[in-house]
Design a protein around this motif. Structure first.
Motif, PDB file in Angstrom:
ATOM      1  N   LEU A   1      22.272 101.567 101.458  1.00 28.85           N
ATOM      2  CA  LEU A   1      22.068 102.307 102.693  1.00 28.85           C
ATOM      3  C   LEU A   1      20.738 103.039 102.692  1.00 28.85           C
ATOM      4  CD1 LEU A   1      25.585 103.930 103.191  1.00 28.85           C
ATOM      5  CD2 LEU A   1      24.528 102.225 104.670  1.00 28.85           C
ATOM      6  N   ASP A   2      20.114 103.108 103.860  1.00 29.36           N
ATOM      7  CA  ASP A   2      18.977 103.991 104.046  1.00 29.36           C
ATOM      8  C   ASP A   2      19.447 105.426 103.807  1.00 29.36           C
ATOM      9  OD1 ASP A   2      16.166 104.469 105.339  1.00 29.36           O
ATOM     10  OD2 ASP A   2      17.517 105.832 106.397  1.00 29.36           O
ATOM     11  N   ARG A   3      18.596 106.257 103.181  1.00 30.20           N
ATOM     12  CA  ARG A   3      18.996 107.608 102.798  1.00 30.20           C
ATOM     13  C   ARG A   3      19.497 108.418 103.986  1.00 30.20           C
ATOM     14  NH1 ARG A   3      21.088 110.753  98.980  1.00 30.20           N
ATOM     15  NH2 ARG A   3      20.138 109.259  97.560  1.00 30.20           N
TER      16      ARG A   3
ATOM     17  N   PHE B   1      34.247 104.592 103.439  1.00 28.69           N
ATOM     18  CA  PHE B   1      33.463 104.202 102.274  1.00 28.69           C
ATOM     19  C   PHE B   1      31.981 104.349 102.583  1.00 28.69           C
ATOM     20  CE2 PHE B   1      30.838 101.407  99.872  1.00 28.69           C
ATOM     21  CZ  PHE B   1      31.222 101.705  98.578  1.00 28.69           C
ATOM     22  N   VAL B   2      31.255 105.044 101.677  1.00 32.96           N
ATOM     23  CA  VAL B   2      29.821 105.270 101.862  1.00 32.96           C
ATOM     24  C   VAL B   2      29.101 104.863 100.583  1.00 32.96           C
ATOM     25  CG1 VAL B   2      28.027 106.924 102.469  1.00 32.96           C
ATOM     26  CG2 VAL B   2      30.364 107.269 103.315  1.00 32.96           C
TER      27      VAL B   2
ATOM     28  N   GLY C   1      15.719 101.708  96.820  1.00 32.30           N
ATOM     29  CA  GLY C   1      16.392 102.999  96.738  1.00 32.30           C
ATOM     30  C   GLY C   1      17.205 103.212  95.485  1.00 32.30           C
ATOM     31  N   PHE C   2      17.086 102.297  94.498  1.00 33.87           N
ATOM     32  CA  PHE C   2      17.878 102.444  93.274  1.00 33.87           C
ATOM     33  C   PHE C   2      17.490 103.720  92.543  1.00 33.87           C
ATOM     34  CE2 PHE C   2      18.571 101.831  88.711  1.00 33.87           C
ATOM     35  CZ  PHE C   2      19.913 101.492  88.694  1.00 33.87           C
TER      36      PHE C   2
ATOM     37  N   GLY D   1      29.273 106.252  96.758  1.00 32.62           N
ATOM     38  CA  GLY D   1      28.578 105.649  95.616  1.00 32.62           C
ATOM     39  C   GLY D   1      28.838 104.165  95.532  1.00 32.62           C
ATOM     40  N   VAL D   2      28.737 103.623  94.335  1.00 30.61           N
ATOM     41  CA  VAL D   2      28.962 102.198  94.101  1.00 30.61           C
ATOM     42  C   VAL D   2      30.446 101.958  93.873  1.00 30.61           C
ATOM     43  CG1 VAL D   2      28.471 100.265  92.546  1.00 30.61           C
ATOM     44  CG2 VAL D   2      26.658 101.890  93.129  1.00 30.61           C
ATOM     45  N   ALA D   3      30.972 100.914  94.475  1.00 28.39           N
ATOM     46  CA  ALA D   3      32.396 100.602  94.339  1.00 28.39           C
ATOM     47  C   ALA D   3      32.586  99.190  93.789  1.00 28.39           C
ATOM     48  CB  ALA D   3      33.103 100.727  95.676  1.00 28.39           C
ATOM     49  N   THR D   4      33.430  99.085  92.790  1.00 30.45           N
ATOM     50  CA  THR D   4      33.872  97.794  92.267  1.00 30.45           C
ATOM     51  C   THR D   4      35.350  97.931  91.929  1.00 30.45           C
ATOM     52  OG1 THR D   4      33.360  98.372  89.976  1.00 30.45           O
ATOM     53  CG2 THR D   4      31.603  97.301  91.244  1.00 30.45           C
ATOM     54  N   GLU D   5      35.998  96.821  91.687  1.00 26.56           N
ATOM     55  CA  GLU D   5      37.406  96.876  91.297  1.00 26.56           C
ATOM     56  C   GLU D   5      37.563  97.611  89.972  1.00 26.56           C
ATOM     57  OE1 GLU D   5      39.399  93.164  91.379  1.00 26.56           O
ATOM     58  OE2 GLU D   5      38.997  92.783  93.503  1.00 26.56           O
ATOM     59  N   ALA D   6      36.588  97.420  89.050  1.00 25.91           N
ATOM     60  CA  ALA D   6      36.676  98.073  87.742  1.00 25.91           C
ATOM     61  C   ALA D   6      36.587  99.589  87.853  1.00 25.91           C
ATOM     62  CB  ALA D   6      35.561  97.550  86.837  1.00 25.91           C
TER      63      ALA D   6
END
Length: 381
Positions: free
Chosen positions: A274-276, A250-251, A14-15, A220-225
């Motif tokens: 996640l599945d769409r 968080f999704v 799914g990228f 979306g994508v989550a990181t500390e940065a």
């Protein structure tokens, strides 16, 4: 008429599925002949599912000839590097094979960038490359041990000097073009500007009742940065101050343990895409979407998550940045752009107290759906 060939040797599963599917529709909307689409089998499955589920777009698939390849999977540095390396070999092979066609790469492979300029100069192939977040590598500093240091080192020779006239860079919006060409003015003739496309469906906006619990989410994508600790700190504050009015969700993709963030409801496990259908349902349940990315992160790249907000009729609360300002200029305000984290706190508190009228924002969301719909975007190829 030249055949159009799309070569995606990076996406798996799914990228980038929404961008890839909507960009394919833009290509079909911009050409009349058949399109060859080369990608990993899992990526093809993801984008065809999105197109088939849309009544307006599904028929266009009859013009697409899919050629599936098996790419290395994984998200680790080594997996991504090997996928870049293998993708570079495939890209070179296909560029020679389809040298008489119009060739489109949906993303810029940093390793392939070492060879692309010279190959196009020799072959004179009409070539288009979509530039995403990799543009930001050019303007950031990284540790010598970071893979991003080496990716930026691979890309800099590609962007230096001039490009062959038959090689075009597709940048996703006028603000990105403006910011990028300040540093690379000689590449302006090679740039094609296009709004980030999106496949909007007929989802009914969830109507919130007065005095109900408001759901604030990160999508979306989550990181500390990317500012996730700020989201956590805000969550703890408002969960304590307004326990019956505020909830945090968080999704998307994340690397975190649930136990470390007890006041955040996670839709996915760590390192899970996640599945769409699950993703869409989780976003539709939110009331507001929060963005903590700094302006530096959106000077040279578009945001897919803001279009997820538009799709589901969700207002945004974000730190001000060039890209979001350009979206607001195009369709009107669809939420709040804040000059500081303190301003974001203030807006959230006003919303919890119902001190702000937001009706006009929802009308602007409808306008945004028309402007950024892939059905209304054409690419000059």
């Amino acid at each position: 008429m030249k055949k159009t060939v799309v070569i995606d040797t990076f996406s798996v599963g799914g990228f980038h599925e929404m961008f890839n599917a909507s960009f394919l529709y833009v290509i079909l909307n911009s050409t009349t002949g058949p399109v060859n689409y080369i990608a990993d089998r899992t990526a093809i499955q993801a984008i065809t599912l999105l197109l088939k589920n849309n009544n307006q777009l599904g028929d266009l698939l009859e013009r697409v000839i899919f050629l599936d390849k098996t790419l290395p999977k994984g998200l680790s540095f080594y997996a991504i590097f090997f996928r870049y390396l293998y993708g570079t070999l495939l890209n070179i092979f296909y560029l020679f094979k389809f040298r008489s066609s119009k060739v489109i790469f949906p993303a810029l492979n940093p390793l392939f960038g070492i060879f692309l300029k010279q190959l196009v100069k020799i072959l004179k192939t009409d070539t288009y490359v979509v530039c995403h977040g990799e543009l930001g590598y050019l303007f950031s500093r990284y540790s010598l041990l970071s893979p991003l240091f080496w990716y930026s080192a691979f890309l800099r020779p590609f962007f230096s000097g001039t490009l062959p006239s038959t090689l075009k860079l597709i940048l996703l919006g006028p603000s990105i073009v403006q910011n990028f060409t300040v540093h690379y003015p000689r590449l302006f003739p090679n740039i094609v500007s296009m709004h980030h496309p999106y496949i909007f469906s007929n989802i009914r906006t969830k109507v919130r009742t007065t005095n109900s619990v408001l759901k604030f989410g990160w999508v979306g994508v989550a990181t500390e940065a990317k500012g996730f600790p700020i989201f956590d700190k805000m969550t703890r504050h408002f969960s304590n101050e307004y326990p019956n009015r505020f909830s945090a969700h968080f999704v998307g993709w994340h690397p975190f343990s649930f136990d470390s963030y007890p006041q955040i409801t996670f839709t996915s496990q760590a390192h899970e895409f996640l599945d769409r259908s699950v993703f869409d349902q989780a976003v539709s349940d939110l009331d507001y979407i929060l963005f903590f990315y700094s302006n530096a992160q959106y000077r040279y790249t578009a945001s897919g998550a803001i279009f997820d907000a538009i799709e589901h009729g969700k207002l945004i609360i974000a730190l001000r940045n060039d890209y979001f300002e350009a979206i607001f200029e195009a369709c009107g305000a669809i939420g709040f752009l804040c000059d500081s984290i303190e301003d974001m706190y203030h807006i959230v508190e006003q919303l919890l107290r119902e001190e702000i009228k937001v009706d006009q924002f929802y009308a602007n969301l409808q306008k945004a759906r028309k402007i950024f719909s892939c059905a209304h975007i054409k690419l000059t190829v």
